[in-house]
Design a protein around this motif. Structure first.
Motif, PDB file in Angstrom:
ATOM      1  N   ASP A  38       7.979 -28.756   0.809  1.00 37.09           N
ATOM      2  CA  ASP A  38       7.626 -27.342   0.618  1.00 37.09           C
ATOM      3  C   ASP A  38       8.199 -26.815  -0.694  1.00 37.09           C
ATOM      4  OD1 ASP A  38       6.222 -27.279   2.985  1.00 37.09           O
ATOM      5  OD2 ASP A  38       7.855 -26.387   4.155  1.00 37.09           O
ATOM      6  N   ALA A  39       9.412 -27.237  -1.025  1.00 37.67           N
ATOM      7  CA  ALA A  39      10.021 -26.796  -2.281  1.00 37.67           C
ATOM      8  C   ALA A  39       9.246 -27.333  -3.483  1.00 37.67           C
ATOM      9  CB  ALA A  39      11.481 -27.242  -2.344  1.00 37.67           C
ATOM     10  N   LEU A  40       8.743 -28.554  -3.398  1.00 35.35           N
ATOM     11  CA  LEU A  40       7.925 -29.095  -4.475  1.00 35.35           C
ATOM     12  C   LEU A  40       6.642 -28.288  -4.637  1.00 35.35           C
ATOM     13  CD1 LEU A  40       8.198 -32.957  -3.867  1.00 35.35           C
ATOM     14  CD2 LEU A  40       9.245 -31.645  -5.718  1.00 35.35           C
ATOM     15  N   ARG A  41       6.038 -27.938  -3.519  1.00 28.97           N
ATOM     16  CA  ARG A  41       4.758 -27.235  -3.560  1.00 28.97           C
ATOM     17  C   ARG A  41       4.890 -25.810  -4.087  1.00 28.97           C
ATOM     18  NH1 ARG A  41       2.565 -29.249   2.380  1.00 28.97           N
ATOM     19  NH2 ARG A  41       1.401 -31.076   1.642  1.00 28.97           N
ATOM     20  N   SER A  42       6.059 -25.210  -3.919  1.00 33.08           N
ATOM     21  CA  SER A  42       6.226 -23.808  -4.308  1.00 33.08           C
ATOM     22  C   SER A  42       6.903 -23.632  -5.661  1.00 33.08           C
ATOM     23  CB  SER A  42       7.043 -23.070  -3.242  1.00 33.08           C
ATOM     24  OG  SER A  42       8.334 -23.644  -3.092  1.00 33.08           O
ATOM     25  N   ALA A  43       7.258 -24.721  -6.322  1.00 29.49           N
ATOM     26  CA  ALA A  43       7.958 -24.618  -7.611  1.00 29.49           C
ATOM     27  C   ALA A  43       7.064 -23.974  -8.665  1.00 29.49           C
ATOM     28  CB  ALA A  43       8.409 -25.997  -8.071  1.00 29.49           C
ATOM     29  N   ARG A  44       7.652 -23.128  -9.511  1.00 25.68           N
ATOM     30  CA  ARG A  44       6.934 -22.481 -10.614  1.00 25.68           C
ATOM     31  C   ARG A  44       7.228 -23.244 -11.894  1.00 25.68           C
ATOM     32  NH1 ARG A  44       7.777 -16.122 -10.646  1.00 25.68           N
ATOM     33  NH2 ARG A  44       6.074 -16.382 -12.169  1.00 25.68           N
ATOM     34  N   PRO A 181      17.645 -31.918  -0.464  1.00 23.45           N
ATOM     35  CA  PRO A 181      17.919 -31.801  -1.898  1.00 23.45           C
ATOM     36  C   PRO A 181      17.111 -30.668  -2.508  1.00 23.45           C
ATOM     37  CG  PRO A 181      16.397 -33.600  -1.511  1.00 23.45           C
ATOM     38  CD  PRO A 181      16.793 -33.084  -0.151  1.00 23.45           C
ATOM     39  N   ASP A 182      17.545 -30.186  -3.655  1.00 23.37           N
ATOM     40  CA  ASP A 182      16.829 -29.116  -4.360  1.00 23.37           C
ATOM     41  C   ASP A 182      15.679 -29.732  -5.140  1.00 23.37           C
ATOM     42  OD1 ASP A 182      15.950 -26.884  -5.670  1.00 23.37           O
ATOM     43  OD2 ASP A 182      17.882 -26.365  -6.570  1.00 23.37           O
ATOM     44  N   THR A 183      14.636 -30.105  -4.437  1.00 19.87           N
ATOM     45  CA  THR A 183      13.527 -30.818  -5.073  1.00 19.87           C
ATOM     46  C   THR A 183      12.761 -29.933  -6.057  1.00 19.87           C
ATOM     47  OG1 THR A 183      12.206 -30.323  -3.098  1.00 19.87           O
ATOM     48  CG2 THR A 183      13.212 -32.522  -3.253  1.00 19.87           C
ATOM     49  N   GLY A 184      12.746 -28.635  -5.819  1.00 18.92           N
ATOM     50  CA  GLY A 184      12.081 -27.741  -6.764  1.00 18.92           C
ATOM     51  C   GLY A 184      12.735 -27.809  -8.137  1.00 18.92           C
ATOM     52  N   ALA A 185      14.071 -27.825  -8.163  1.00 24.02           N
ATOM     53  CA  ALA A 185      14.785 -27.920  -9.437  1.00 24.02           C
ATOM     54  C   ALA A 185      14.603 -29.295 -10.067  1.00 24.02           C
ATOM     55  CB  ALA A 185      16.274 -27.621  -9.227  1.00 24.02           C
ATOM     56  N   HIS A 186      14.567 -30.333  -9.248  1.00 22.32           N
ATOM     57  CA  HIS A 186      14.331 -31.674  -9.787  1.00 22.32           C
ATOM     58  C   HIS A 186      12.927 -31.778 -10.376  1.00 22.32           C
ATOM     59  CE1 HIS A 186      17.879 -34.139  -8.694  1.00 22.32           C
ATOM     60  NE2 HIS A 186      18.062 -33.204  -7.781  1.00 22.32           N
TER      61      HIS A 186
END
Length: 222
Positions: A38-44, A181-186
């Motif tokens: 979900d974090a990957l999908r919502s990353a800007r 993990p903070d996948t959005g930041a990665h």
């Protein structure tokens, strides 16, 4: 180790869901993995990078999710890549964790840049630097930087020589609350690397120290 195999070489059945890798469909998707996806999908991300889901490899881990990205400038494609998130709830000795990120990035280079003996070290430092610049903690990094040149003959002799840089890498993201993990930041750091390899200018004042490649010959038309 399994995570360092080329994710593009593993078959995929075309499904786009977070249960990729659950072959019999009976395994419940773990909540940490679902949250990471979900974090990957919502990353800007910066607008020059087009990102979309792609079928994930099935044999690298019990659960996997994949994205592919292209760096675009008008009608030109400057670089492309793929990022795969792997998850093994039981843990993996080689990863030293339950998550692993695997990537492949490619871009065209000027031939004179391709022969620079420092280029592989510089490209690898771009990966680690992109992660560190966003304050990310990670472990067990590994990978390769490959330079390739193509020369054309006969009916193709009018085409100029072409050189390409390819970065294959994997690392273990540090797990936070709930084992996520903070996948959005990665993903953002990975896009920083992709933009840097493509030769884009820094995205903002915080990236002013980034050193980019010079303009490459003949980007691919879209």
């Amino acid at each position: 180790m399994a995570a360092d195999r080329d994710p593009l070489s593993d078959g995929a059945d075309g499904r786009d869901d977070v249960n990729e890798g659950d072959r019999d469909g009976t395994r419940t998707t773990p909540l940490p993995f679902r949250a990471a996806v979900d974090a990957l999908r919502s990353a800007r991300l910066r607008p020059q990078i087009e990102v979309e889901p792609t079928p994930a490899p099935k044999r690298l881990a019990p659960f996997a999710y994949a994205l592919e990205a292209t760096v675009v400038d008008g009608e030109q494609e400057l670089a492309d890549g793929r990022l795969v998130l792997l998850h093994d709830p039981a843990g993996h000795d080689a990863w030293r964790g339950t998550f692993r990120l695997v990537t492949l990035i490619r871009a065209e280079l000027e031939p004179e840049m391709a022969v620079d003996p420092l280029l592989p070290d510089v490209c690898w430092s771009w990966l680690t630097g992109a992660l560190q610049a966003r304050g990310l903690t990670y472990g067990e990094p590994s990978g390769t930087v490959t330079r390739a040149s193509s020369h054309y003959f006969g009916g193709l002799s009018a085409r100029p020589a072409a050189s390409q840089i390819e970065i294959r890498a994997s690392w273990t993201p540090r797990e936070g609350l709930g084992g996520v993990p903070d996948t959005g930041a990665h993903l953002a750091a990975w896009c920083d690397l992709l933009a840097q390899v493509a030769g884009l200018p820094p995205a903002g004042p915080g990236d002013a120290s980034v050193v980019t490649l010079p303009q490459r010959r003949g980007p691919q038309s879209r």
